[in-house]
Design an enzyme around this catalytic site. Structure first.
Site, PDB file in Angstrom:
ATOM      1  N   THR A   1       5.895 -11.775  36.569  1.00 38.27           N
ATOM      2  CA  THR A   1       7.199 -11.572  37.193  1.00 38.27           C
ATOM      3  C   THR A   1       7.202 -10.309  38.050  1.00 38.27           C
ATOM      4  OG1 THR A   1       8.357 -12.799  35.469  1.00 38.27           O
ATOM      5  CG2 THR A   1       9.657 -11.208  36.725  1.00 38.27           C
TER       6      THR A   1
ATOM      7  N   ASN B   1       4.795 -25.068  36.332  1.00 36.74           N
ATOM      8  CA  ASN B   1       4.757 -24.791  34.890  1.00 36.74           C
ATOM      9  C   ASN B   1       5.427 -25.863  34.047  1.00 36.74           C
ATOM     10  OD1 ASN B   1       7.317 -24.068  35.799  1.00 36.74           O
ATOM     11  ND2 ASN B   1       7.571 -22.486  34.238  1.00 36.74           N
TER      12      ASN B   1
ATOM     13  N   GLN C   1       0.013 -20.452  35.998  1.00 33.96           N
ATOM     14  CA  GLN C   1      -0.199 -21.657  35.198  1.00 33.96           C
ATOM     15  C   GLN C   1      -1.547 -22.308  35.453  1.00 33.96           C
ATOM     16  OE1 GLN C   1       1.287 -23.157  32.715  1.00 33.96           O
ATOM     17  NE2 GLN C   1       3.062 -21.810  32.572  1.00 33.96           N
TER      18      GLN C   1
ATOM     19  N   THR D   1       1.278   5.523  33.860  1.00 31.81           N
ATOM     20  CA  THR D   1      -0.025   5.620  33.201  1.00 31.81           C
ATOM     21  C   THR D   1      -0.585   4.214  32.959  1.00 31.81           C
ATOM     22  OG1 THR D   1       0.594   7.687  32.153  1.00 31.81           O
ATOM     23  CG2 THR D   1      -1.239   6.503  31.164  1.00 31.81           C
TER      24      THR D   1
ATOM     25  N   CYS E   1      11.592 -20.163  29.887  1.00 32.16           N
ATOM     26  CA  CYS E   1      12.615 -19.323  30.504  1.00 32.16           C
ATOM     27  C   CYS E   1      13.950 -20.058  30.592  1.00 32.16           C
ATOM     28  CB  CYS E   1      12.173 -18.896  31.891  1.00 32.16           C
ATOM     29  SG  CYS E   1      10.728 -17.849  31.826  1.00 32.16           S
TER      30      CYS E   1
END
Lengths: 381, 381
Positions: free
Chosen positions: A71, A138, A177, A235, A323
């Site tokens: 994402t 997907n 996917q 980081t 989702c």
């Protein structure tokens, strides 16, 4: 017996991936930007992991920006320019939402969920700077003709050159996917930008990357210490990236045999279910489809009842993408391929993976036949 | 013997944190948005981890947005509004870079690195919507008078109300360096937004959060599946967040005893070094300073030579923050507190942590005295 058939939503971390990551938790935990030798070794291991990933993509490590997942990568890709973008109506939510931040055209797909490269061509405007098409869907597993879309982009570039239009145009794919089942060499795919993540290939969650070929100027979304060559500060996720490299190397090495194996298992499941339910609708392209994916619909049946019925038998499947699943909305993908509401609402996504074998498929087939049959009798009573 | 004195740059993961995370790698690996029971359990565990974190902050879980670290959190905080922002010249790169995306004032600090709340007050403009002051500085350890700055913000709010200025104003703190040594209850700190990460408290890297009190409308930077209540999309970092909760709970439980312990060890190191080097400059506030932090400068000495000299004795220290360390630039913090270049360039940051004890401090003191002494003799030869 538990049979997990939702590998498109999440995959368990391969114990070898965990093993590769563990040393970087409490031993080689140093900040890769620190100057002393143990930290420099961590930096070297991190960089080596990027080189290892890049080699599988046929790219240079410097062309990779490591992110917290697909994402974020998609959002970073869409922030690399401004103007008009072209994508398809069946993309993942991340692509649709990122596209909606600018002027965009979402092209239709055919009944198999495939996009016609000519439809992409016709959607291009003089200020189109990005075309984004997912490598494989997907939900229904359809694989897109990316190489042909890349050819359209190349022709558009030539046309713009002739017309004196200096607007660059790039092709991005969300390959999340497809990795592990499809060759993701960026040159062979013909893409300028590629998103992928580790969570779908038995690697850690929240680790992803954006490949951007040298000519693309990424605009950082997250600024600060200047890590990832200034493209994404913070980081570095040393353990995560090393885990991703291990996961990708394993997925790539096993790709051909695993694809064949899943193909056979999936087709065996499909045949059994087709024989039991002649009215069952199978979605996705008959040929250009992920080998581990099977999307089936039982008209007039409530898929959520099936999911819970199957769960009591230890078979874990999805109604759609994870989702959208929790939101009670109908899948935009199924609507786009023209499934009638009563068909779409009776859909199961069965996605196979490493843990799947002939026994588990036979068990799952029996369970599905029993649960769907029972539900059909209940509805028709 | 290896003595790690760079806990401000990175901390090793506590084995108990690793233990808390491990079940979520290969066993409870499910997508928290999936509908079946094992995934719902994962969702519950994830939510419980957020509740556990929120309780320590004195906040509600719904006020937390989980991110990939402090840098992302800072960027998300700065994207929550538009207009003028006020920060200080000694903030972390992430804050400085995020501030530079809009109209901003960076106020000066005193020679101890402390910001005067009145200086903040004077920098406020009618369209100032954000004041961002780090809880404790990552280089010199100075702790800021946040509660007093919060009082200034409250007075500004009252003033705006009286003047009919509807512009909201919020106080954000990057607490990354203070967690585990300072109480981070958001009400007692008086902040509306708070950034922290797990990597500095013996938790996983690339896991952080932004606390934003209910009234603040965050603008998502990463859009997609709508996770984190739409504020930050992407499949949740289940293991990471559970690890962060475990790390924070441990840091919070040990805070008072550990702060006292580090305070004594740090002061013992300081006394030994002060006795050996009367010319040594100690930076940071004498009283309001992180107990585990010690920043010392040896005028005329090249700190990088000290770092490498100490490394040969197994003592790992920093010249400054890890982010700036590799870039060969002089620390903006040391410049801001008025250290002369030849003093700043001879600076070591010694940051103590869980692995530090009386033996390791005695060993490190001996090593520093030897290496600095040798370098002084070399320079003065």
């Amino acid at each position: 017996m538990t049979v997990y058939l939702d590998h498109a939503a999440a995959t368990p971390m391969d114990p070898e991936v965990t093993k590769a990551m563990l040393p970087y938790f409490s031993d080689a935990f140093f900040n890769p930007s620190s100057p002393y030798a143990p930290a420099v070794t961590v930096r070297r291991d991190y960089d080596a992991a990027k080189v290892r990933i890049a080699a599988i993509l046929g790219a240079q490590a410097g062309e990779l920006t490591m992110t917290a997942g697909a994402t974020e990568s998609v959002n970073l890709a869409f922030a690399a320019g401004s103007g008009h973008v072209v994508t398809t109506v069946i993309e993942h939510q991340a692509v649709l939402a990122a596209a909606d931040r600018s002027d965009n055209t979402k092209v239709a797909v055919d009944a198999h969920g495939r996009v016609d490269p000519e439809v992409i061509r016709n959607a291009l405007q003089p200020d189109t700077w990005l075309v984004s098409v997912g490598l494989a869907n997907n939900e229904i597993g359809t694989v897109q003709p990316l190489a042909k879309i890349a050819e359209v982009i190349r022709q558009e570039r030539a046309k713009r050159r002739d017309e004196g239009n200096g607007q660059p145009i790039y092709l991005h794919t969300d390959a999340s996917q497809g990795v592990g089942q499809i060759d993701i060499n960026v040159a062979r795919l013909g893409v300028d930008l590629l998103t992928m993540n580790a969570a779908k290939i038995y690697g850690p969650k929240q680790v992803g990357l954006l490949y951007a070929e040298r000519g693309v100027n990424l605009t950082p979304q997250i600024v600060g210490g200047g890590q990832e060559q200034g493209r994404r500060s913070g980081t570095e996720n040393v353990a995560g990236v090393i885990g991703m490299a291990e996961a990708l190397a394993r997925a790539d090495a096993a790709r051909k045999t695993e694809t064949r194996r899943l193909f056979d298992l999936r087709n065996s499941l499909l045949s059994t279910l087709e024989a039991a339910f002649p009215e069952m609708v199978v979605s996705g392209h008959p040929k250009h489809r992920l080998s581990g994916h099977l999307h089936v619909s039982f008209p007039g049946i409530d898929a959520e009842r099936l999911v819970f019925g199957l769960e009591t038998k230890g078979v874990l499947v999805a109604t759609g993408s994870a989702c959208a699943a929790n939101k009670g909305t109908r899948s935009h993908v199924l609507t786009a391929i023209g499934l009638a509401p009563d068909v779409a609402d009776g859909s199961l996504r069965l996605s196979l993976g490493k843990s799947t074998n002939a026994d588990s498929i036979a068990y799952a087939a029996d369970a599905i036949i029993e649960v769907v049959g029972k539900e059909m009798r209940r509805v028709n009573r």
